[in-house]
Design a protein around this motif. Structure first.
Motif, PDB file in Angstrom:
ATOM      1  N   GLY A   1       0.790  -1.215   0.000  1.00 45.03           N
ATOM      2  CA  GLY A   1       0.000   0.000   0.000  1.00 45.03           C
ATOM      3  C   GLY A   1       0.825   1.267   0.000  1.00 45.03           C
ATOM      4  N   ILE A   2       0.164   2.359  -0.378  1.00 43.89           N
ATOM      5  CA  ILE A   2       0.738   3.695  -0.311  1.00 43.89           C
ATOM      6  C   ILE A   2      -0.189   4.553   0.537  1.00 43.89           C
ATOM      7  CG2 ILE A   2       1.291   5.781  -1.616  1.00 43.89           C
ATOM      8  CD1 ILE A   2       2.216   4.033  -3.887  1.00 43.89           C
ATOM      9  N   VAL A   3       0.363   5.228   1.529  1.00 43.68           N
ATOM     10  CA  VAL A   3      -0.408   6.121   2.392  1.00 43.68           C
ATOM     11  C   VAL A   3      -0.552   7.470   1.690  1.00 43.68           C
ATOM     12  CG1 VAL A   3      -0.451   7.342   4.596  1.00 43.68           C
ATOM     13  CG2 VAL A   3       0.387   4.978   4.500  1.00 43.68           C
TER      14      VAL A   3
ATOM     15  N   ALA B   1      -3.920   3.535   1.366  1.00 42.86           N
ATOM     16  CA  ALA B   1      -4.387   3.811   2.719  1.00 42.86           C
ATOM     17  C   ALA B   1      -4.724   5.292   2.733  1.00 42.86           C
ATOM     18  CB  ALA B   1      -3.314   3.480   3.745  1.00 42.86           C
TER      19      ALA B   1
ATOM     20  N   ILE C   1      -1.054   4.822  11.663  1.00 44.80           N
ATOM     21  CA  ILE C   1      -0.058   4.140  10.841  1.00 44.80           C
ATOM     22  C   ILE C   1       0.207   2.726  11.363  1.00 44.80           C
ATOM     23  CG2 ILE C   1       2.312   4.208   9.962  1.00 44.80           C
ATOM     24  CD1 ILE C   1       0.299   6.245   8.739  1.00 44.80           C
TER      25      ILE C   1
ATOM     26  N   VAL D   1      -2.544   0.813   9.851  1.00 45.93           N
ATOM     27  CA  VAL D   1      -2.251   0.627   8.424  1.00 45.93           C
ATOM     28  C   VAL D   1      -1.255  -0.515   8.250  1.00 45.93           C
ATOM     29  CG1 VAL D   1      -1.154   1.676   6.401  1.00 45.93           C
ATOM     30  CG2 VAL D   1      -2.792   3.002   7.750  1.00 45.93           C
TER      31      VAL D   1
ATOM     32  N   ILE E   1       3.877  -1.093   3.563  1.00 46.13           N
ATOM     33  CA  ILE E   1       3.677   0.269   3.073  1.00 46.13           C
ATOM     34  C   ILE E   1       4.960   0.679   2.350  1.00 46.13           C
ATOM     35  CG2 ILE E   1       3.415   2.688   3.750  1.00 46.13           C
ATOM     36  CD1 ILE E   1       0.843   1.044   3.893  1.00 46.13           C
TER      37      ILE E   1
ATOM     38  N   LEU F   1       4.524   6.997   0.830  1.00 47.87           N
ATOM     39  CA  LEU F   1       3.749   7.998   1.559  1.00 47.87           C
ATOM     40  C   LEU F   1       3.659   9.241   0.702  1.00 47.87           C
ATOM     41  CD1 LEU F   1       2.514   9.488   4.068  1.00 47.87           C
ATOM     42  CD2 LEU F   1       4.889   9.998   4.738  1.00 47.87           C
TER      43      LEU F   1
ATOM     44  N   CYS G   1       5.817   6.460   8.950  1.00 47.14           N
ATOM     45  CA  CYS G   1       5.852   5.627   7.733  1.00 47.14           C
ATOM     46  C   CYS G   1       7.268   5.147   7.420  1.00 47.14           C
ATOM     47  CB  CYS G   1       5.270   6.392   6.553  1.00 47.14           C
ATOM     48  SG  CYS G   1       3.469   6.594   6.639  1.00 47.14           S
TER      49      CYS G   1
END
Length: 249
Positions: free
Chosen positions: A5-7, A31, A64, A67, A74, A77, A119
């Motif tokens: 995922g990418i926040v 996220a 986070i 997440v 992750i 960000l 992150c």
């Protein structure tokens, strides 16, 4: 099933939403952070929404951490959450309100800092790719960091701080294979601009040399995607402004 995922903070609208939609279309899972949780039917497939006040360190840490449990890893960000209230250093009602200045710093600077730290702590545990990269951080500065206008003293100071954090972060995180890049956008056609009278919008657009219009949030999102995929981009603040140089007011 978990996934990479990418926040994205500030994902409900404006630049953040454009980034979320663009990256989702490229196959990334997002996220999506915003002050209020984004409803599931407003999110791209495979993405998840989180309510998070980025100015609150404890809230960011908890979000986070969640997440990190919801996604396998992750790997990126993108910080788009921010506020831009206008106020002069000394206005008709007196000196600039100190609480307002502190609020801008809390959201724009501390919010970015909290997300970067939490992150990056997650990313450093990722398996490196073939080039040794474990993640990438993209923050949002502004041309106001360099040419802040009258009434933008708090906003300009906050975005100057975001720009200044970029190189030290890139230098520090290089040892763990995490890149850090910032984008300094000019005037974009976001909800804040859309709320202005059409004649004001046209006047602002006319100050952009080329293309002479309010910038498209999708252009910002495209640059974010390029930064994620171009592993040589690191430690840089990139202006995205159509050659705009802001006048004093």
């Amino acid at each position: 099933m978990k996934q990479m995922g990418i926040v994205v903070s500030g994902a409900a609208s404006g630049l953040g939403r454009a980034v979320m939609e663009n990256l989702a279309a490229q196959g990334y899972s997002i996220a999506a952070l915003d002050l209020n949780e984004i409803a599931a039917d407003q999110l791209p497939e495979g993405s998840k929404g989180y309510a998070c006040d980025v100015s609150n360190a404890s809230a960011v840490k908890a979000t986070i951490a969640q997440v990190g449990q919801d996604f396998d890893a992750i790997t990126g960000l993108v910080c788009c959450a921010g506020i831009a209230p206008g106020s002069k250093l000394v206005g008709r009602s007196g000196p600039h309100d100190a609480d307002l200045f502190a609020k801008v710093m809390a959201v724009n600077v501390f919010g970015t800092f909290h997300l970067m730290a939490e992150c990056a702590a997650l990313m450093q545990g990722n398996e490196p790719d073939e080039d040794g990269q474990r993640g990438v951080i993209v923050t949002t500065a502004s041309v106001a960091a360099f040419e802040g206008q009258i009434g933008q003293i708090a906003y300009a100071a906050s975005k100057g701080a975001v720009a200044a954090m970029t190189l030290p972060a890139a230098r520090e995180l290089a040892r763990t294979g995490i890149r850090a890049v910032s984008i300094a956008p000019g005037v974009f056609d976001t909800p804040m601009m859309q709320g202005m009278p059409e004649e004001v919008r046209a006047s602002i657009a006319a100050t952009v040399p080329f293309p002479p219009k309010l910038c498209d949030p999708q252009d910002f999102a495209s640059l974010v995607h390029h930064i994620i995929t171009n592993k040589t981009l690191n430690g840089e603040v990139i202006r995205l402004d159509g050659a705009l140089r802001m006048a004093p007011k």
